[in-house]
Design an enzyme around this catalytic site. Structure first.
Site, PDB file in Angstrom:
ATOM      1  N   ASN A  42       2.419   1.558   4.254  1.00 22.01           N
ATOM      2  CA  ASN A  42       2.820   0.206   5.131  1.00 22.01           C
ATOM      3  C   ASN A  42       2.302   0.150   6.532  1.00 22.01           C
ATOM      4  O   ASN A  42       2.847  -0.449   7.437  1.00 22.01           O
ATOM      5  CB  ASN A  42       4.053  -0.389   4.623  1.00 22.01           C
ATOM      6  N   CYS A  87       0.927  -1.157   0.129  1.00 22.71           N
ATOM      7  CA  CYS A  87       0.025   0.048  -0.018  1.00 22.71           C
ATOM      8  C   CYS A  87       0.853   1.369  -0.053  1.00 22.71           C
ATOM      9  O   CYS A  87       2.168   1.145  -0.282  1.00 22.71           O
ATOM     10  CB  CYS A  87      -1.029   0.039   1.270  1.00 22.71           C
ATOM     11  N   CYS A 141      -1.361   0.587   7.322  1.00 24.81           N
ATOM     12  CA  CYS A 141      -2.768   0.535   7.536  1.00 24.81           C
ATOM     13  C   CYS A 141      -3.343  -0.719   6.860  1.00 24.81           C
ATOM     14  O   CYS A 141      -3.497  -1.761   7.294  1.00 24.81           O
ATOM     15  CB  CYS A 141      -3.629   1.448   7.172  1.00 24.81           C
ATOM     16  N   ARG A 142      -3.289  -0.599   5.226  1.00 24.54           N
ATOM     17  CA  ARG A 142      -4.048  -1.680   4.530  1.00 24.54           C
ATOM     18  C   ARG A 142      -2.927  -2.901   4.391  1.00 24.54           C
ATOM     19  O   ARG A 142      -3.466  -4.016   4.560  1.00 24.54           O
ATOM     20  CB  ARG A 142      -4.375  -1.138   3.292  1.00 24.54           C
ATOM     21  N   SER A 143      -1.699  -2.691   4.012  1.00 29.09           N
ATOM     22  CA  SER A 143      -0.923  -3.740   3.669  1.00 29.09           C
ATOM     23  C   SER A 143      -0.497  -4.701   4.874  1.00 29.09           C
ATOM     24  O   SER A 143      -0.577  -5.861   4.773  1.00 29.09           O
ATOM     25  CB  SER A 143       0.255  -3.546   2.722  1.00 29.09           C
ATOM     26  N   ASP A 199      -7.974   3.742   1.148  1.00 25.24           N
ATOM     27  CA  ASP A 199      -6.899   4.218   2.154  1.00 25.24           C
ATOM     28  C   ASP A 199      -8.016   4.630   3.410  1.00 25.24           C
ATOM     29  O   ASP A 199      -8.696   5.661   3.412  1.00 25.24           O
ATOM     30  CB  ASP A 199      -6.269   5.300   1.508  1.00 25.24           C
TER      31      ASP A 199
HETATM   32  P1  4NP Z   1      -1.723   2.896   4.156  1.00 24.61           P
HETATM   33  O1  4NP Z   1      -2.390   4.175   4.542  1.00 24.61           O
HETATM   34  O2  4NP Z   1      -1.329   3.280   2.577  1.00 24.61           O
HETATM   35  O3  4NP Z   1      -2.933   2.016   4.068  1.00 24.61           O
HETATM   36  O4  4NP Z   1      -0.724   2.399   5.293  1.00 24.61           O
HETATM   37  C1  4NP Z   1      -1.715   5.405   4.789  1.00 24.61           C
HETATM   38  C2  4NP Z   1      -1.116   5.691   5.566  1.00 24.61           C
HETATM   39  C3  4NP Z   1      -0.242   6.795   5.959  1.00 24.61           C
HETATM   40  C4  4NP Z   1      -0.455   7.734   5.061  1.00 24.61           C
HETATM   41  C5  4NP Z   1      -1.302   7.726   4.069  1.00 24.61           C
HETATM   42  C6  4NP Z   1      -1.962   6.426   4.108  1.00 24.61           C
HETATM   43  N1  4NP Z   1       0.283   9.279   5.104  1.00 24.61           N
HETATM   44  O5  4NP Z   1      -0.304  10.298   4.558  1.00 24.61           O
HETATM   45  O6  4NP Z   1       0.984   9.243   5.978  1.00 24.61           O
END
Ligand code: 4NP
Length: 162
Positions: A13, A10, A15-17, A127
């Site tokens: 790294n 993702c 939240c989703r992955s 996201d």
């Molecule tokens: P992820 O979510 O891609 O599912 O881990 C996010 C985590 C952090 C951010 C964006 C999306 N950020 O903007 O810091």
């Protein structure tokens, strides 16, 4: 036996992955196949390198019996495109980044996760970072469905290719 290597990707790294990695790991374990797989996750950005998953991610996963406490964020590296058999993107942005940085020879390893959940109307794992709890629950619903589909697909691939 040669292990099948699966990498979930993702943006951050955190939240989703991580949820995808934990959920897929549980599915593999439940199927008694843990010794045949190597599973990891990574981010297309390096924004959270070394951090554990977001607290909301960890808490939501715990409610479904998934322990993410050992995970730490890392960035996708060039060697991943040779090392992993399946590189699984959460959304189209992640997919595009991966396709843009991989060598031509490894592009067929890069897939969208929800391809493996054809019953769902969604095609991307959204996201949840800037939203509320509902978003995290929704991500887990999606990745649980797609994990079972991905595992079935890999086992079918293995039977085809020996
Ligand atoms: P992820 O979510 O891609 O599912 O881990 C996010 C985590 C952090 C951010 C964006 C999306 N950020 O903007 O810091």
């Amino acid at each position: 036996m040669l292990k099948t290597k699966v990498l979930f990707v993702c943006l951050g790294n955190i939240c989703r992955s991580p949820m995808a990695e934990g959920t897929f790991r549980n599915a593999v374990e439940k199927a008694g196949l843990s010794d045949q797989f190597e599973i990891d996750s990574a981010g297309t950005s390096g924004w959270h390198i070394g951090e554990p998953p977001d607290g909301r991610t960890t808490q939501t996963a715990i409610t479904r019996g998934i322990d993410l406490s050992a995970q730490r964020s890392r960035k996708v590296r060039q060697s991943d495109f040779e090392d992993y058999d399946y590189i699984i993107a959460m959304d189209r942005d992640n997919f595009g980044s991966l396709m843009g940085t991989s060598s031509k020879g490894s592009q067929d390893r890069i897939r969208m996760f929800l391809e493996f959940a054809p019953k769902l109307s969604e095609t991307e794992v959204p996201d949840p970072y800037f939203g509320g709890q509902h978003g995290f629950d929704h991500v887990l619903d999606l990745v649980e469905e797609a994990s079972d589909g991905l595992l079935a697909h890999i086992m079918q691939d293995r039977n085809k290719h020996g």
